[in-house]
Design a protein around this motif. Structure first.
Motif, PDB file in Angstrom:
ATOM      1  N   GLY A 168      17.309   8.770   6.215  1.00  0.00           N
ATOM      2  CA  GLY A 168      17.094   9.153   5.371  1.00  0.00           C
ATOM      3  C   GLY A 168      17.024  10.249   3.577  1.00  0.00           C
ATOM      4  O   GLY A 168      18.160  10.290   3.888  1.00  0.00           O
ATOM      5  N   MET A 169      16.291   9.976   2.663  1.00  0.00           N
ATOM      6  CA  MET A 169      16.193  10.627   1.328  1.00  0.00           C
ATOM      7  C   MET A 169      16.153  12.340   1.475  1.00  0.00           C
ATOM      8  O   MET A 169      14.512  12.290   2.631  1.00  0.00           O
ATOM      9  N   ASP A 170      16.709  12.235   1.205  1.00  0.00           N
ATOM     10  CA  ASP A 170      16.588  14.399   0.061  1.00  0.00           C
ATOM     11  C   ASP A 170      15.510  13.814  -0.713  1.00  0.00           C
ATOM     12  O   ASP A 170      15.743  13.672  -1.699  1.00  0.00           O
ATOM     13  N   THR A 171      14.307  14.781  -0.673  1.00  0.00           N
ATOM     14  CA  THR A 171      13.222  14.685  -2.326  1.00  0.00           C
ATOM     15  C   THR A 171      13.670  15.026  -3.192  1.00  0.00           C
ATOM     16  O   THR A 171      13.565  15.400  -4.329  1.00  0.00           O
ATOM     17  N   ILE A 172      14.912  16.089  -2.539  1.00  0.00           N
ATOM     18  CA  ILE A 172      15.557  16.694  -4.095  1.00  0.00           C
ATOM     19  C   ILE A 172      16.073  15.856  -5.187  1.00  0.00           C
ATOM     20  O   ILE A 172      16.876  16.293  -5.961  1.00  0.00           O
ATOM     21  N   THR A 173      16.224  14.541  -4.989  1.00  0.00           N
ATOM     22  CA  THR A 173      17.484  13.630  -5.265  1.00  0.00           C
ATOM     23  C   THR A 173      15.984  13.547  -6.365  1.00  0.00           C
ATOM     24  O   THR A 173      16.804  12.415  -7.170  1.00  0.00           O
ATOM     25  N   LEU A 174      15.102  13.053  -5.972  1.00  0.00           N
ATOM     26  CA  LEU A 174      14.215  12.502  -7.508  1.00  0.00           C
ATOM     27  C   LEU A 174      13.056  13.222  -7.977  1.00  0.00           C
ATOM     28  O   LEU A 174      12.895  14.916  -7.370  1.00  0.00           O
ATOM     29  N   ALA A 175      12.828  13.259  -8.883  1.00  0.00           N
ATOM     30  CA  ALA A 175      12.300  13.622  -9.936  1.00  0.00           C
ATOM     31  C   ALA A 175      10.386  13.416  -9.380  1.00  0.00           C
ATOM     32  O   ALA A 175      10.573  12.663  -9.028  1.00  0.00           O
TER      33      ALA A 175
ATOM     34  N   PRO B   4      11.886   4.800  -8.118  1.00  0.00           N
ATOM     35  CA  PRO B   4      12.941   3.339  -7.682  1.00  0.00           C
ATOM     36  C   PRO B   4      13.921   2.754  -8.228  1.00  0.00           C
ATOM     37  O   PRO B   4      15.418   2.340  -7.373  1.00  0.00           O
ATOM     38  N   VAL B   5      14.756   3.035  -9.283  1.00  0.00           N
ATOM     39  CA  VAL B   5      16.334   2.892  -9.661  1.00  0.00           C
ATOM     40  C   VAL B   5      17.586   4.290  -8.589  1.00  0.00           C
ATOM     41  O   VAL B   5      18.288   3.491  -8.062  1.00  0.00           O
ATOM     42  N   VAL B   6      16.412   5.222  -8.607  1.00  0.00           N
ATOM     43  CA  VAL B   6      17.821   6.664  -7.436  1.00  0.00           C
ATOM     44  C   VAL B   6      17.459   5.841  -6.201  1.00  0.00           C
ATOM     45  O   VAL B   6      18.485   5.807  -5.236  1.00  0.00           O
TER      46      VAL B   6
END
Length: 297
Positions: free
Chosen positions: A10-17, A263-265
């Motif tokens: 899973g991803m962490d929300t801190i990675t995305l703007a 989407p890139v990240v």
């Protein structure tokens, strides 16, 4: 677009703007089925906490966990009582999101006791507060923690506390930054590892606590993108051989990534998850009964 190959990641929300809804959509579109949430995702929502919770639930993403309770343990008197109140509020938010794990990281406070029994006693109290809500506490050793700055010491504290719903949060970044031997993984109980977070970085070492903190908060990258790929591979393979079958979350703080389109990240995260799942762990497509087959070379 769900992808069985990355179901355990899973991803962490801190990675995305951007707003929470857009972050969640980017993760879903990239094929992820879970998300690691943080407190300001919820309290910082322009329409309030209830709207934020509704967006998470509407996304279909499962909450890997909720973060982060800081500087909780080792305090006394009014400081301790203050942190108990904070912990209760964090637990309520965690429960509202249906997250089953609250991450608590080791204290950096100069006001905290360095006595491991005192630390264990406080974490036991935190775990007891979480019991009625069905929440487990994952205790993580920050690589710049005042007393607990390696997962080995965090494990010592968890063992002293001896509480069923208190376990470890393993963070690959902190292990590499602190140069903790991966051989120590073999001494852990896999059933007491409640969360594994993964991230790499772009230089060989972080020599001081300040360097570790700065790198952790601004320059992490996804596993496979940094210069410690071999150690990331060793870590997940050791955990797998140990018997860990829980979640892996990418905790990637990166100042560049929050300036890129979502989407890139998310695509970079997907690429990392596929590498770990298919090339490292060699997981094949699950059978209909959801068992995962593994092939070893």
């Amino acid at each position: 677009m769900k992808d069985h190959a990355i179901q355990g990641f899973g991803m962490d929300t801190i990675t995305l703007a951007g707003p929470l809804k857009a972050k969640l959509k980017a993760m879903v579109d990239a094929g992820f089925t879970q998300v690691m949430l943080k407190a300001n995702d919820i309290v910082g929502h322009p329409d309030g906490m209830e709207a934020a919770v509704a967006e998470v639930k509407a996304s279909g993403l499962r909450g890997t966990g909720f973060q982060v309770l800081r500087d909780f343990e080792g305090l006394s008197g009014h400081l301790h009582e203050y942190k108990i109140d904070i912990a209760k509020a964090m637990l309520q938010m965690c429960a509202a999101l249906d997250c089953k794990v609250l991450l608590a990281c080791s204290s950096t406070s100069p006001h905290a006791s360095q006595d491991l029994d005192h630390i264990a006693r406080d974490l036991r109290k935190l775990a007891m507060l979480a019991v009625p809500l069905g929440i487990r506490i994952a205790y993580e050793g920050l690589s710049w923690g005042r007393t607990v700055n390696e997962f080995t010491t965090a494990w010592d504290v968890v063992c002293r506390a001896d509480c069923p719903n208190l376990g470890l949060g393993i963070d690959g970044y902190h292990i590499v930054a602190a140069k903790t031997s991966l051989d120590e993984i073999d001494y852990l109980d896999p059933s007491k590892i409640f969360l594994v977070q993964l991230a790499d970085f772009m230089w060989q070492e972080t020599k001081t606590f300040e360097e570790r903190m700065t790198t952790a908060r601004t320059y992490r990258v996804f596993p496979g993108e940094g210069v410690h790929s071999e150690q990331m591979v060793d870590l997940v393979l050791k955990l797998d051989r140990l018997g860990y079958r829980g979640d892996y979350s990418f905790e990637v703080f990166n100042d560049d990534y929050v300036n890129l389109p979502l989407p890139v990240v998310a695509a970079r995260a997907r690429k990392s998850a596929l590498w770990l799942s298919e090339d490292v762990l060699r997981r094949s497509t699950p059978l209909p009964n959801d068992m995962r087959l593994k092939q070893r070379s």
